[in-house]
Design an enzyme around this catalytic site. Sequence first.
Site, mmCIF file in Angstrom:
data_model
loop_
_atom_site.group_PDB
_atom_site.id
_atom_site.type_symbol
_atom_site.label_atom_id
_atom_site.label_comp_id
_atom_site.label_asym_id
_atom_site.label_seq_id
_atom_site.Cartn_x
_atom_site.Cartn_y
_atom_site.Cartn_z
ATOM 1 N N ASP A 139 0.834 -0.965 0.014
ATOM 2 C CA ASP A 139 -0.029 -0.017 -0.264
ATOM 3 C C ASP A 139 1.150 1.094 0.281
ATOM 4 O OD1 ASP A 139 -2.201 1.844 0.221
ATOM 5 O OD2 ASP A 139 -3.252 0.538 1.679
ATOM 6 N N ASP A 178 3.621 1.658 -4.740
ATOM 7 C CA ASP A 178 3.406 1.987 -5.727
ATOM 8 C C ASP A 178 2.265 0.977 -6.591
ATOM 9 O OD1 ASP A 178 2.119 3.437 -7.976
ATOM 10 O OD2 ASP A 178 3.858 4.888 -7.865
ATOM 11 N N VAL A 179 1.502 0.655 -7.119
ATOM 12 C CA VAL A 179 0.707 -0.744 -8.364
ATOM 13 C C VAL A 179 0.704 -0.142 -9.612
ATOM 14 C CG1 VAL A 179 -0.447 -1.606 -6.392
ATOM 15 C CG2 VAL A 179 -1.867 0.065 -7.544
ATOM 16 N N ASN A 219 -7.124 -5.021 -5.187
ATOM 17 C CA ASN A 219 -7.592 -3.837 -4.278
ATOM 18 C C ASN A 219 -7.119 -2.609 -4.209
ATOM 19 O OD1 ASN A 219 -10.251 -3.259 -2.375
ATOM 20 N ND2 ASN A 219 -8.272 -2.731 -1.475
ATOM 21 N N TYR A 248 -14.658 6.148 -13.881
ATOM 22 C CA TYR A 248 -14.425 5.285 -12.491
ATOM 23 C C TYR A 248 -15.090 4.113 -13.475
ATOM 24 C CZ TYR A 248 -14.985 2.745 -8.389
ATOM 25 O OH TYR A 248 -14.572 2.613 -7.099
ATOM 26 N N LYS A 307 -13.377 0.481 -14.640
ATOM 27 C CA LYS A 307 -14.068 -0.876 -13.957
ATOM 28 C C LYS A 307 -14.529 -1.538 -14.709
ATOM 29 C CE LYS A 307 -12.932 0.369 -9.241
ATOM 30 N NZ LYS A 307 -11.962 -0.660 -8.238
ATOM 31 N N THR A 357 -16.765 2.545 3.348
ATOM 32 C CA THR A 357 -15.058 2.295 3.129
ATOM 33 C C THR A 357 -15.288 4.450 2.965
ATOM 34 O OG1 THR A 357 -15.321 2.471 1.011
ATOM 35 C CG2 THR A 357 -15.334 0.446 2.210
#
Length: 303
Positions: free
Chosen positions: A43, A71-72, A98, A165, A169, A200
């Site tokens: 993360d 850093d994905v 995720n 977004y 997705k 969340t």
Amino acid sequence: MVTIKLYPTLDEKVAVLTGAARGIGKAVSDALIENNCKVVIGDILEKEGQEVVDAYNEKAGLKVAAFIRTDVTKYSDNIALFKLAETEFGGVDIALMNAGIVTGADSMFTPLDDATENRIIDVNAAAMIKGTKVALLHMAKRGGGSIVLVSSMAGIYSAPNLASYNASKHAVVGYTRSFQLMPSICNVRVNALCPFWIETELTAKFCNSDYEKFPYAKVISRCRYATMECLVEGFMTLTTDESRNTQTLKVLPDGLEIEQAPVVPDSFSGSADRETLAQFIPAAIAVGKHELAEALARYEQQR
């Protein structure tokens, strides 16, 4: 508080999770720890991520978890994350991809800025591809595994004011459905979770928006939410049920539901095409195994 079910088949498995310093990722990580898994969290939230891992290790009285800043969007960080799991715990059996953002979600009339448009696609879509490719190599060496990608109900449906977004997705769902042959190539399964709104930090950010500037925020704030418990159950179902591959599992206020892939139109094929397709599948598996062997050889040379 999430009620955690026990899954005996998870005992001593090793899981890598991105975006697990809080929220959805942490809830899944908590469940894996309770099921006697080892977890490695990646993360960008260093303080929060390290605190989560320290709490796991302190409670267990031994090392059951590790953290590394990740850093994905960078291959180098994804590689370091999975190699850490291998170094600390011997390999990788499970992965949860995720990490995600909502910045730049409403893009219809925003400034024409390259960085803004690239960022949401890089984090929510391209990073899923990068992480999955690295996970495949580690799981192939291990003899198999399960990868779960977190998409969203925005990966199936589209809401106003969330154009970029939605696009990011939707990409995750399409990517997931492309792994039909992977169990035959390297015994790895890839599935997607599509949560509805869950409480969340992400939903809080939407709900705290100015309703006049972002009217959809009022809809988000007043709809029924899915539960974190249901989401964790969905993850565990996809991870432990070896019959599940390329599934898109919706996490809804009323429970879990599979989203069926679109039916291929009859006009796409005739008898000759069906025969060609039947020949294609074993040929594609053979090519996949060859390409995997080459990819593993390249990967080992980078170590």
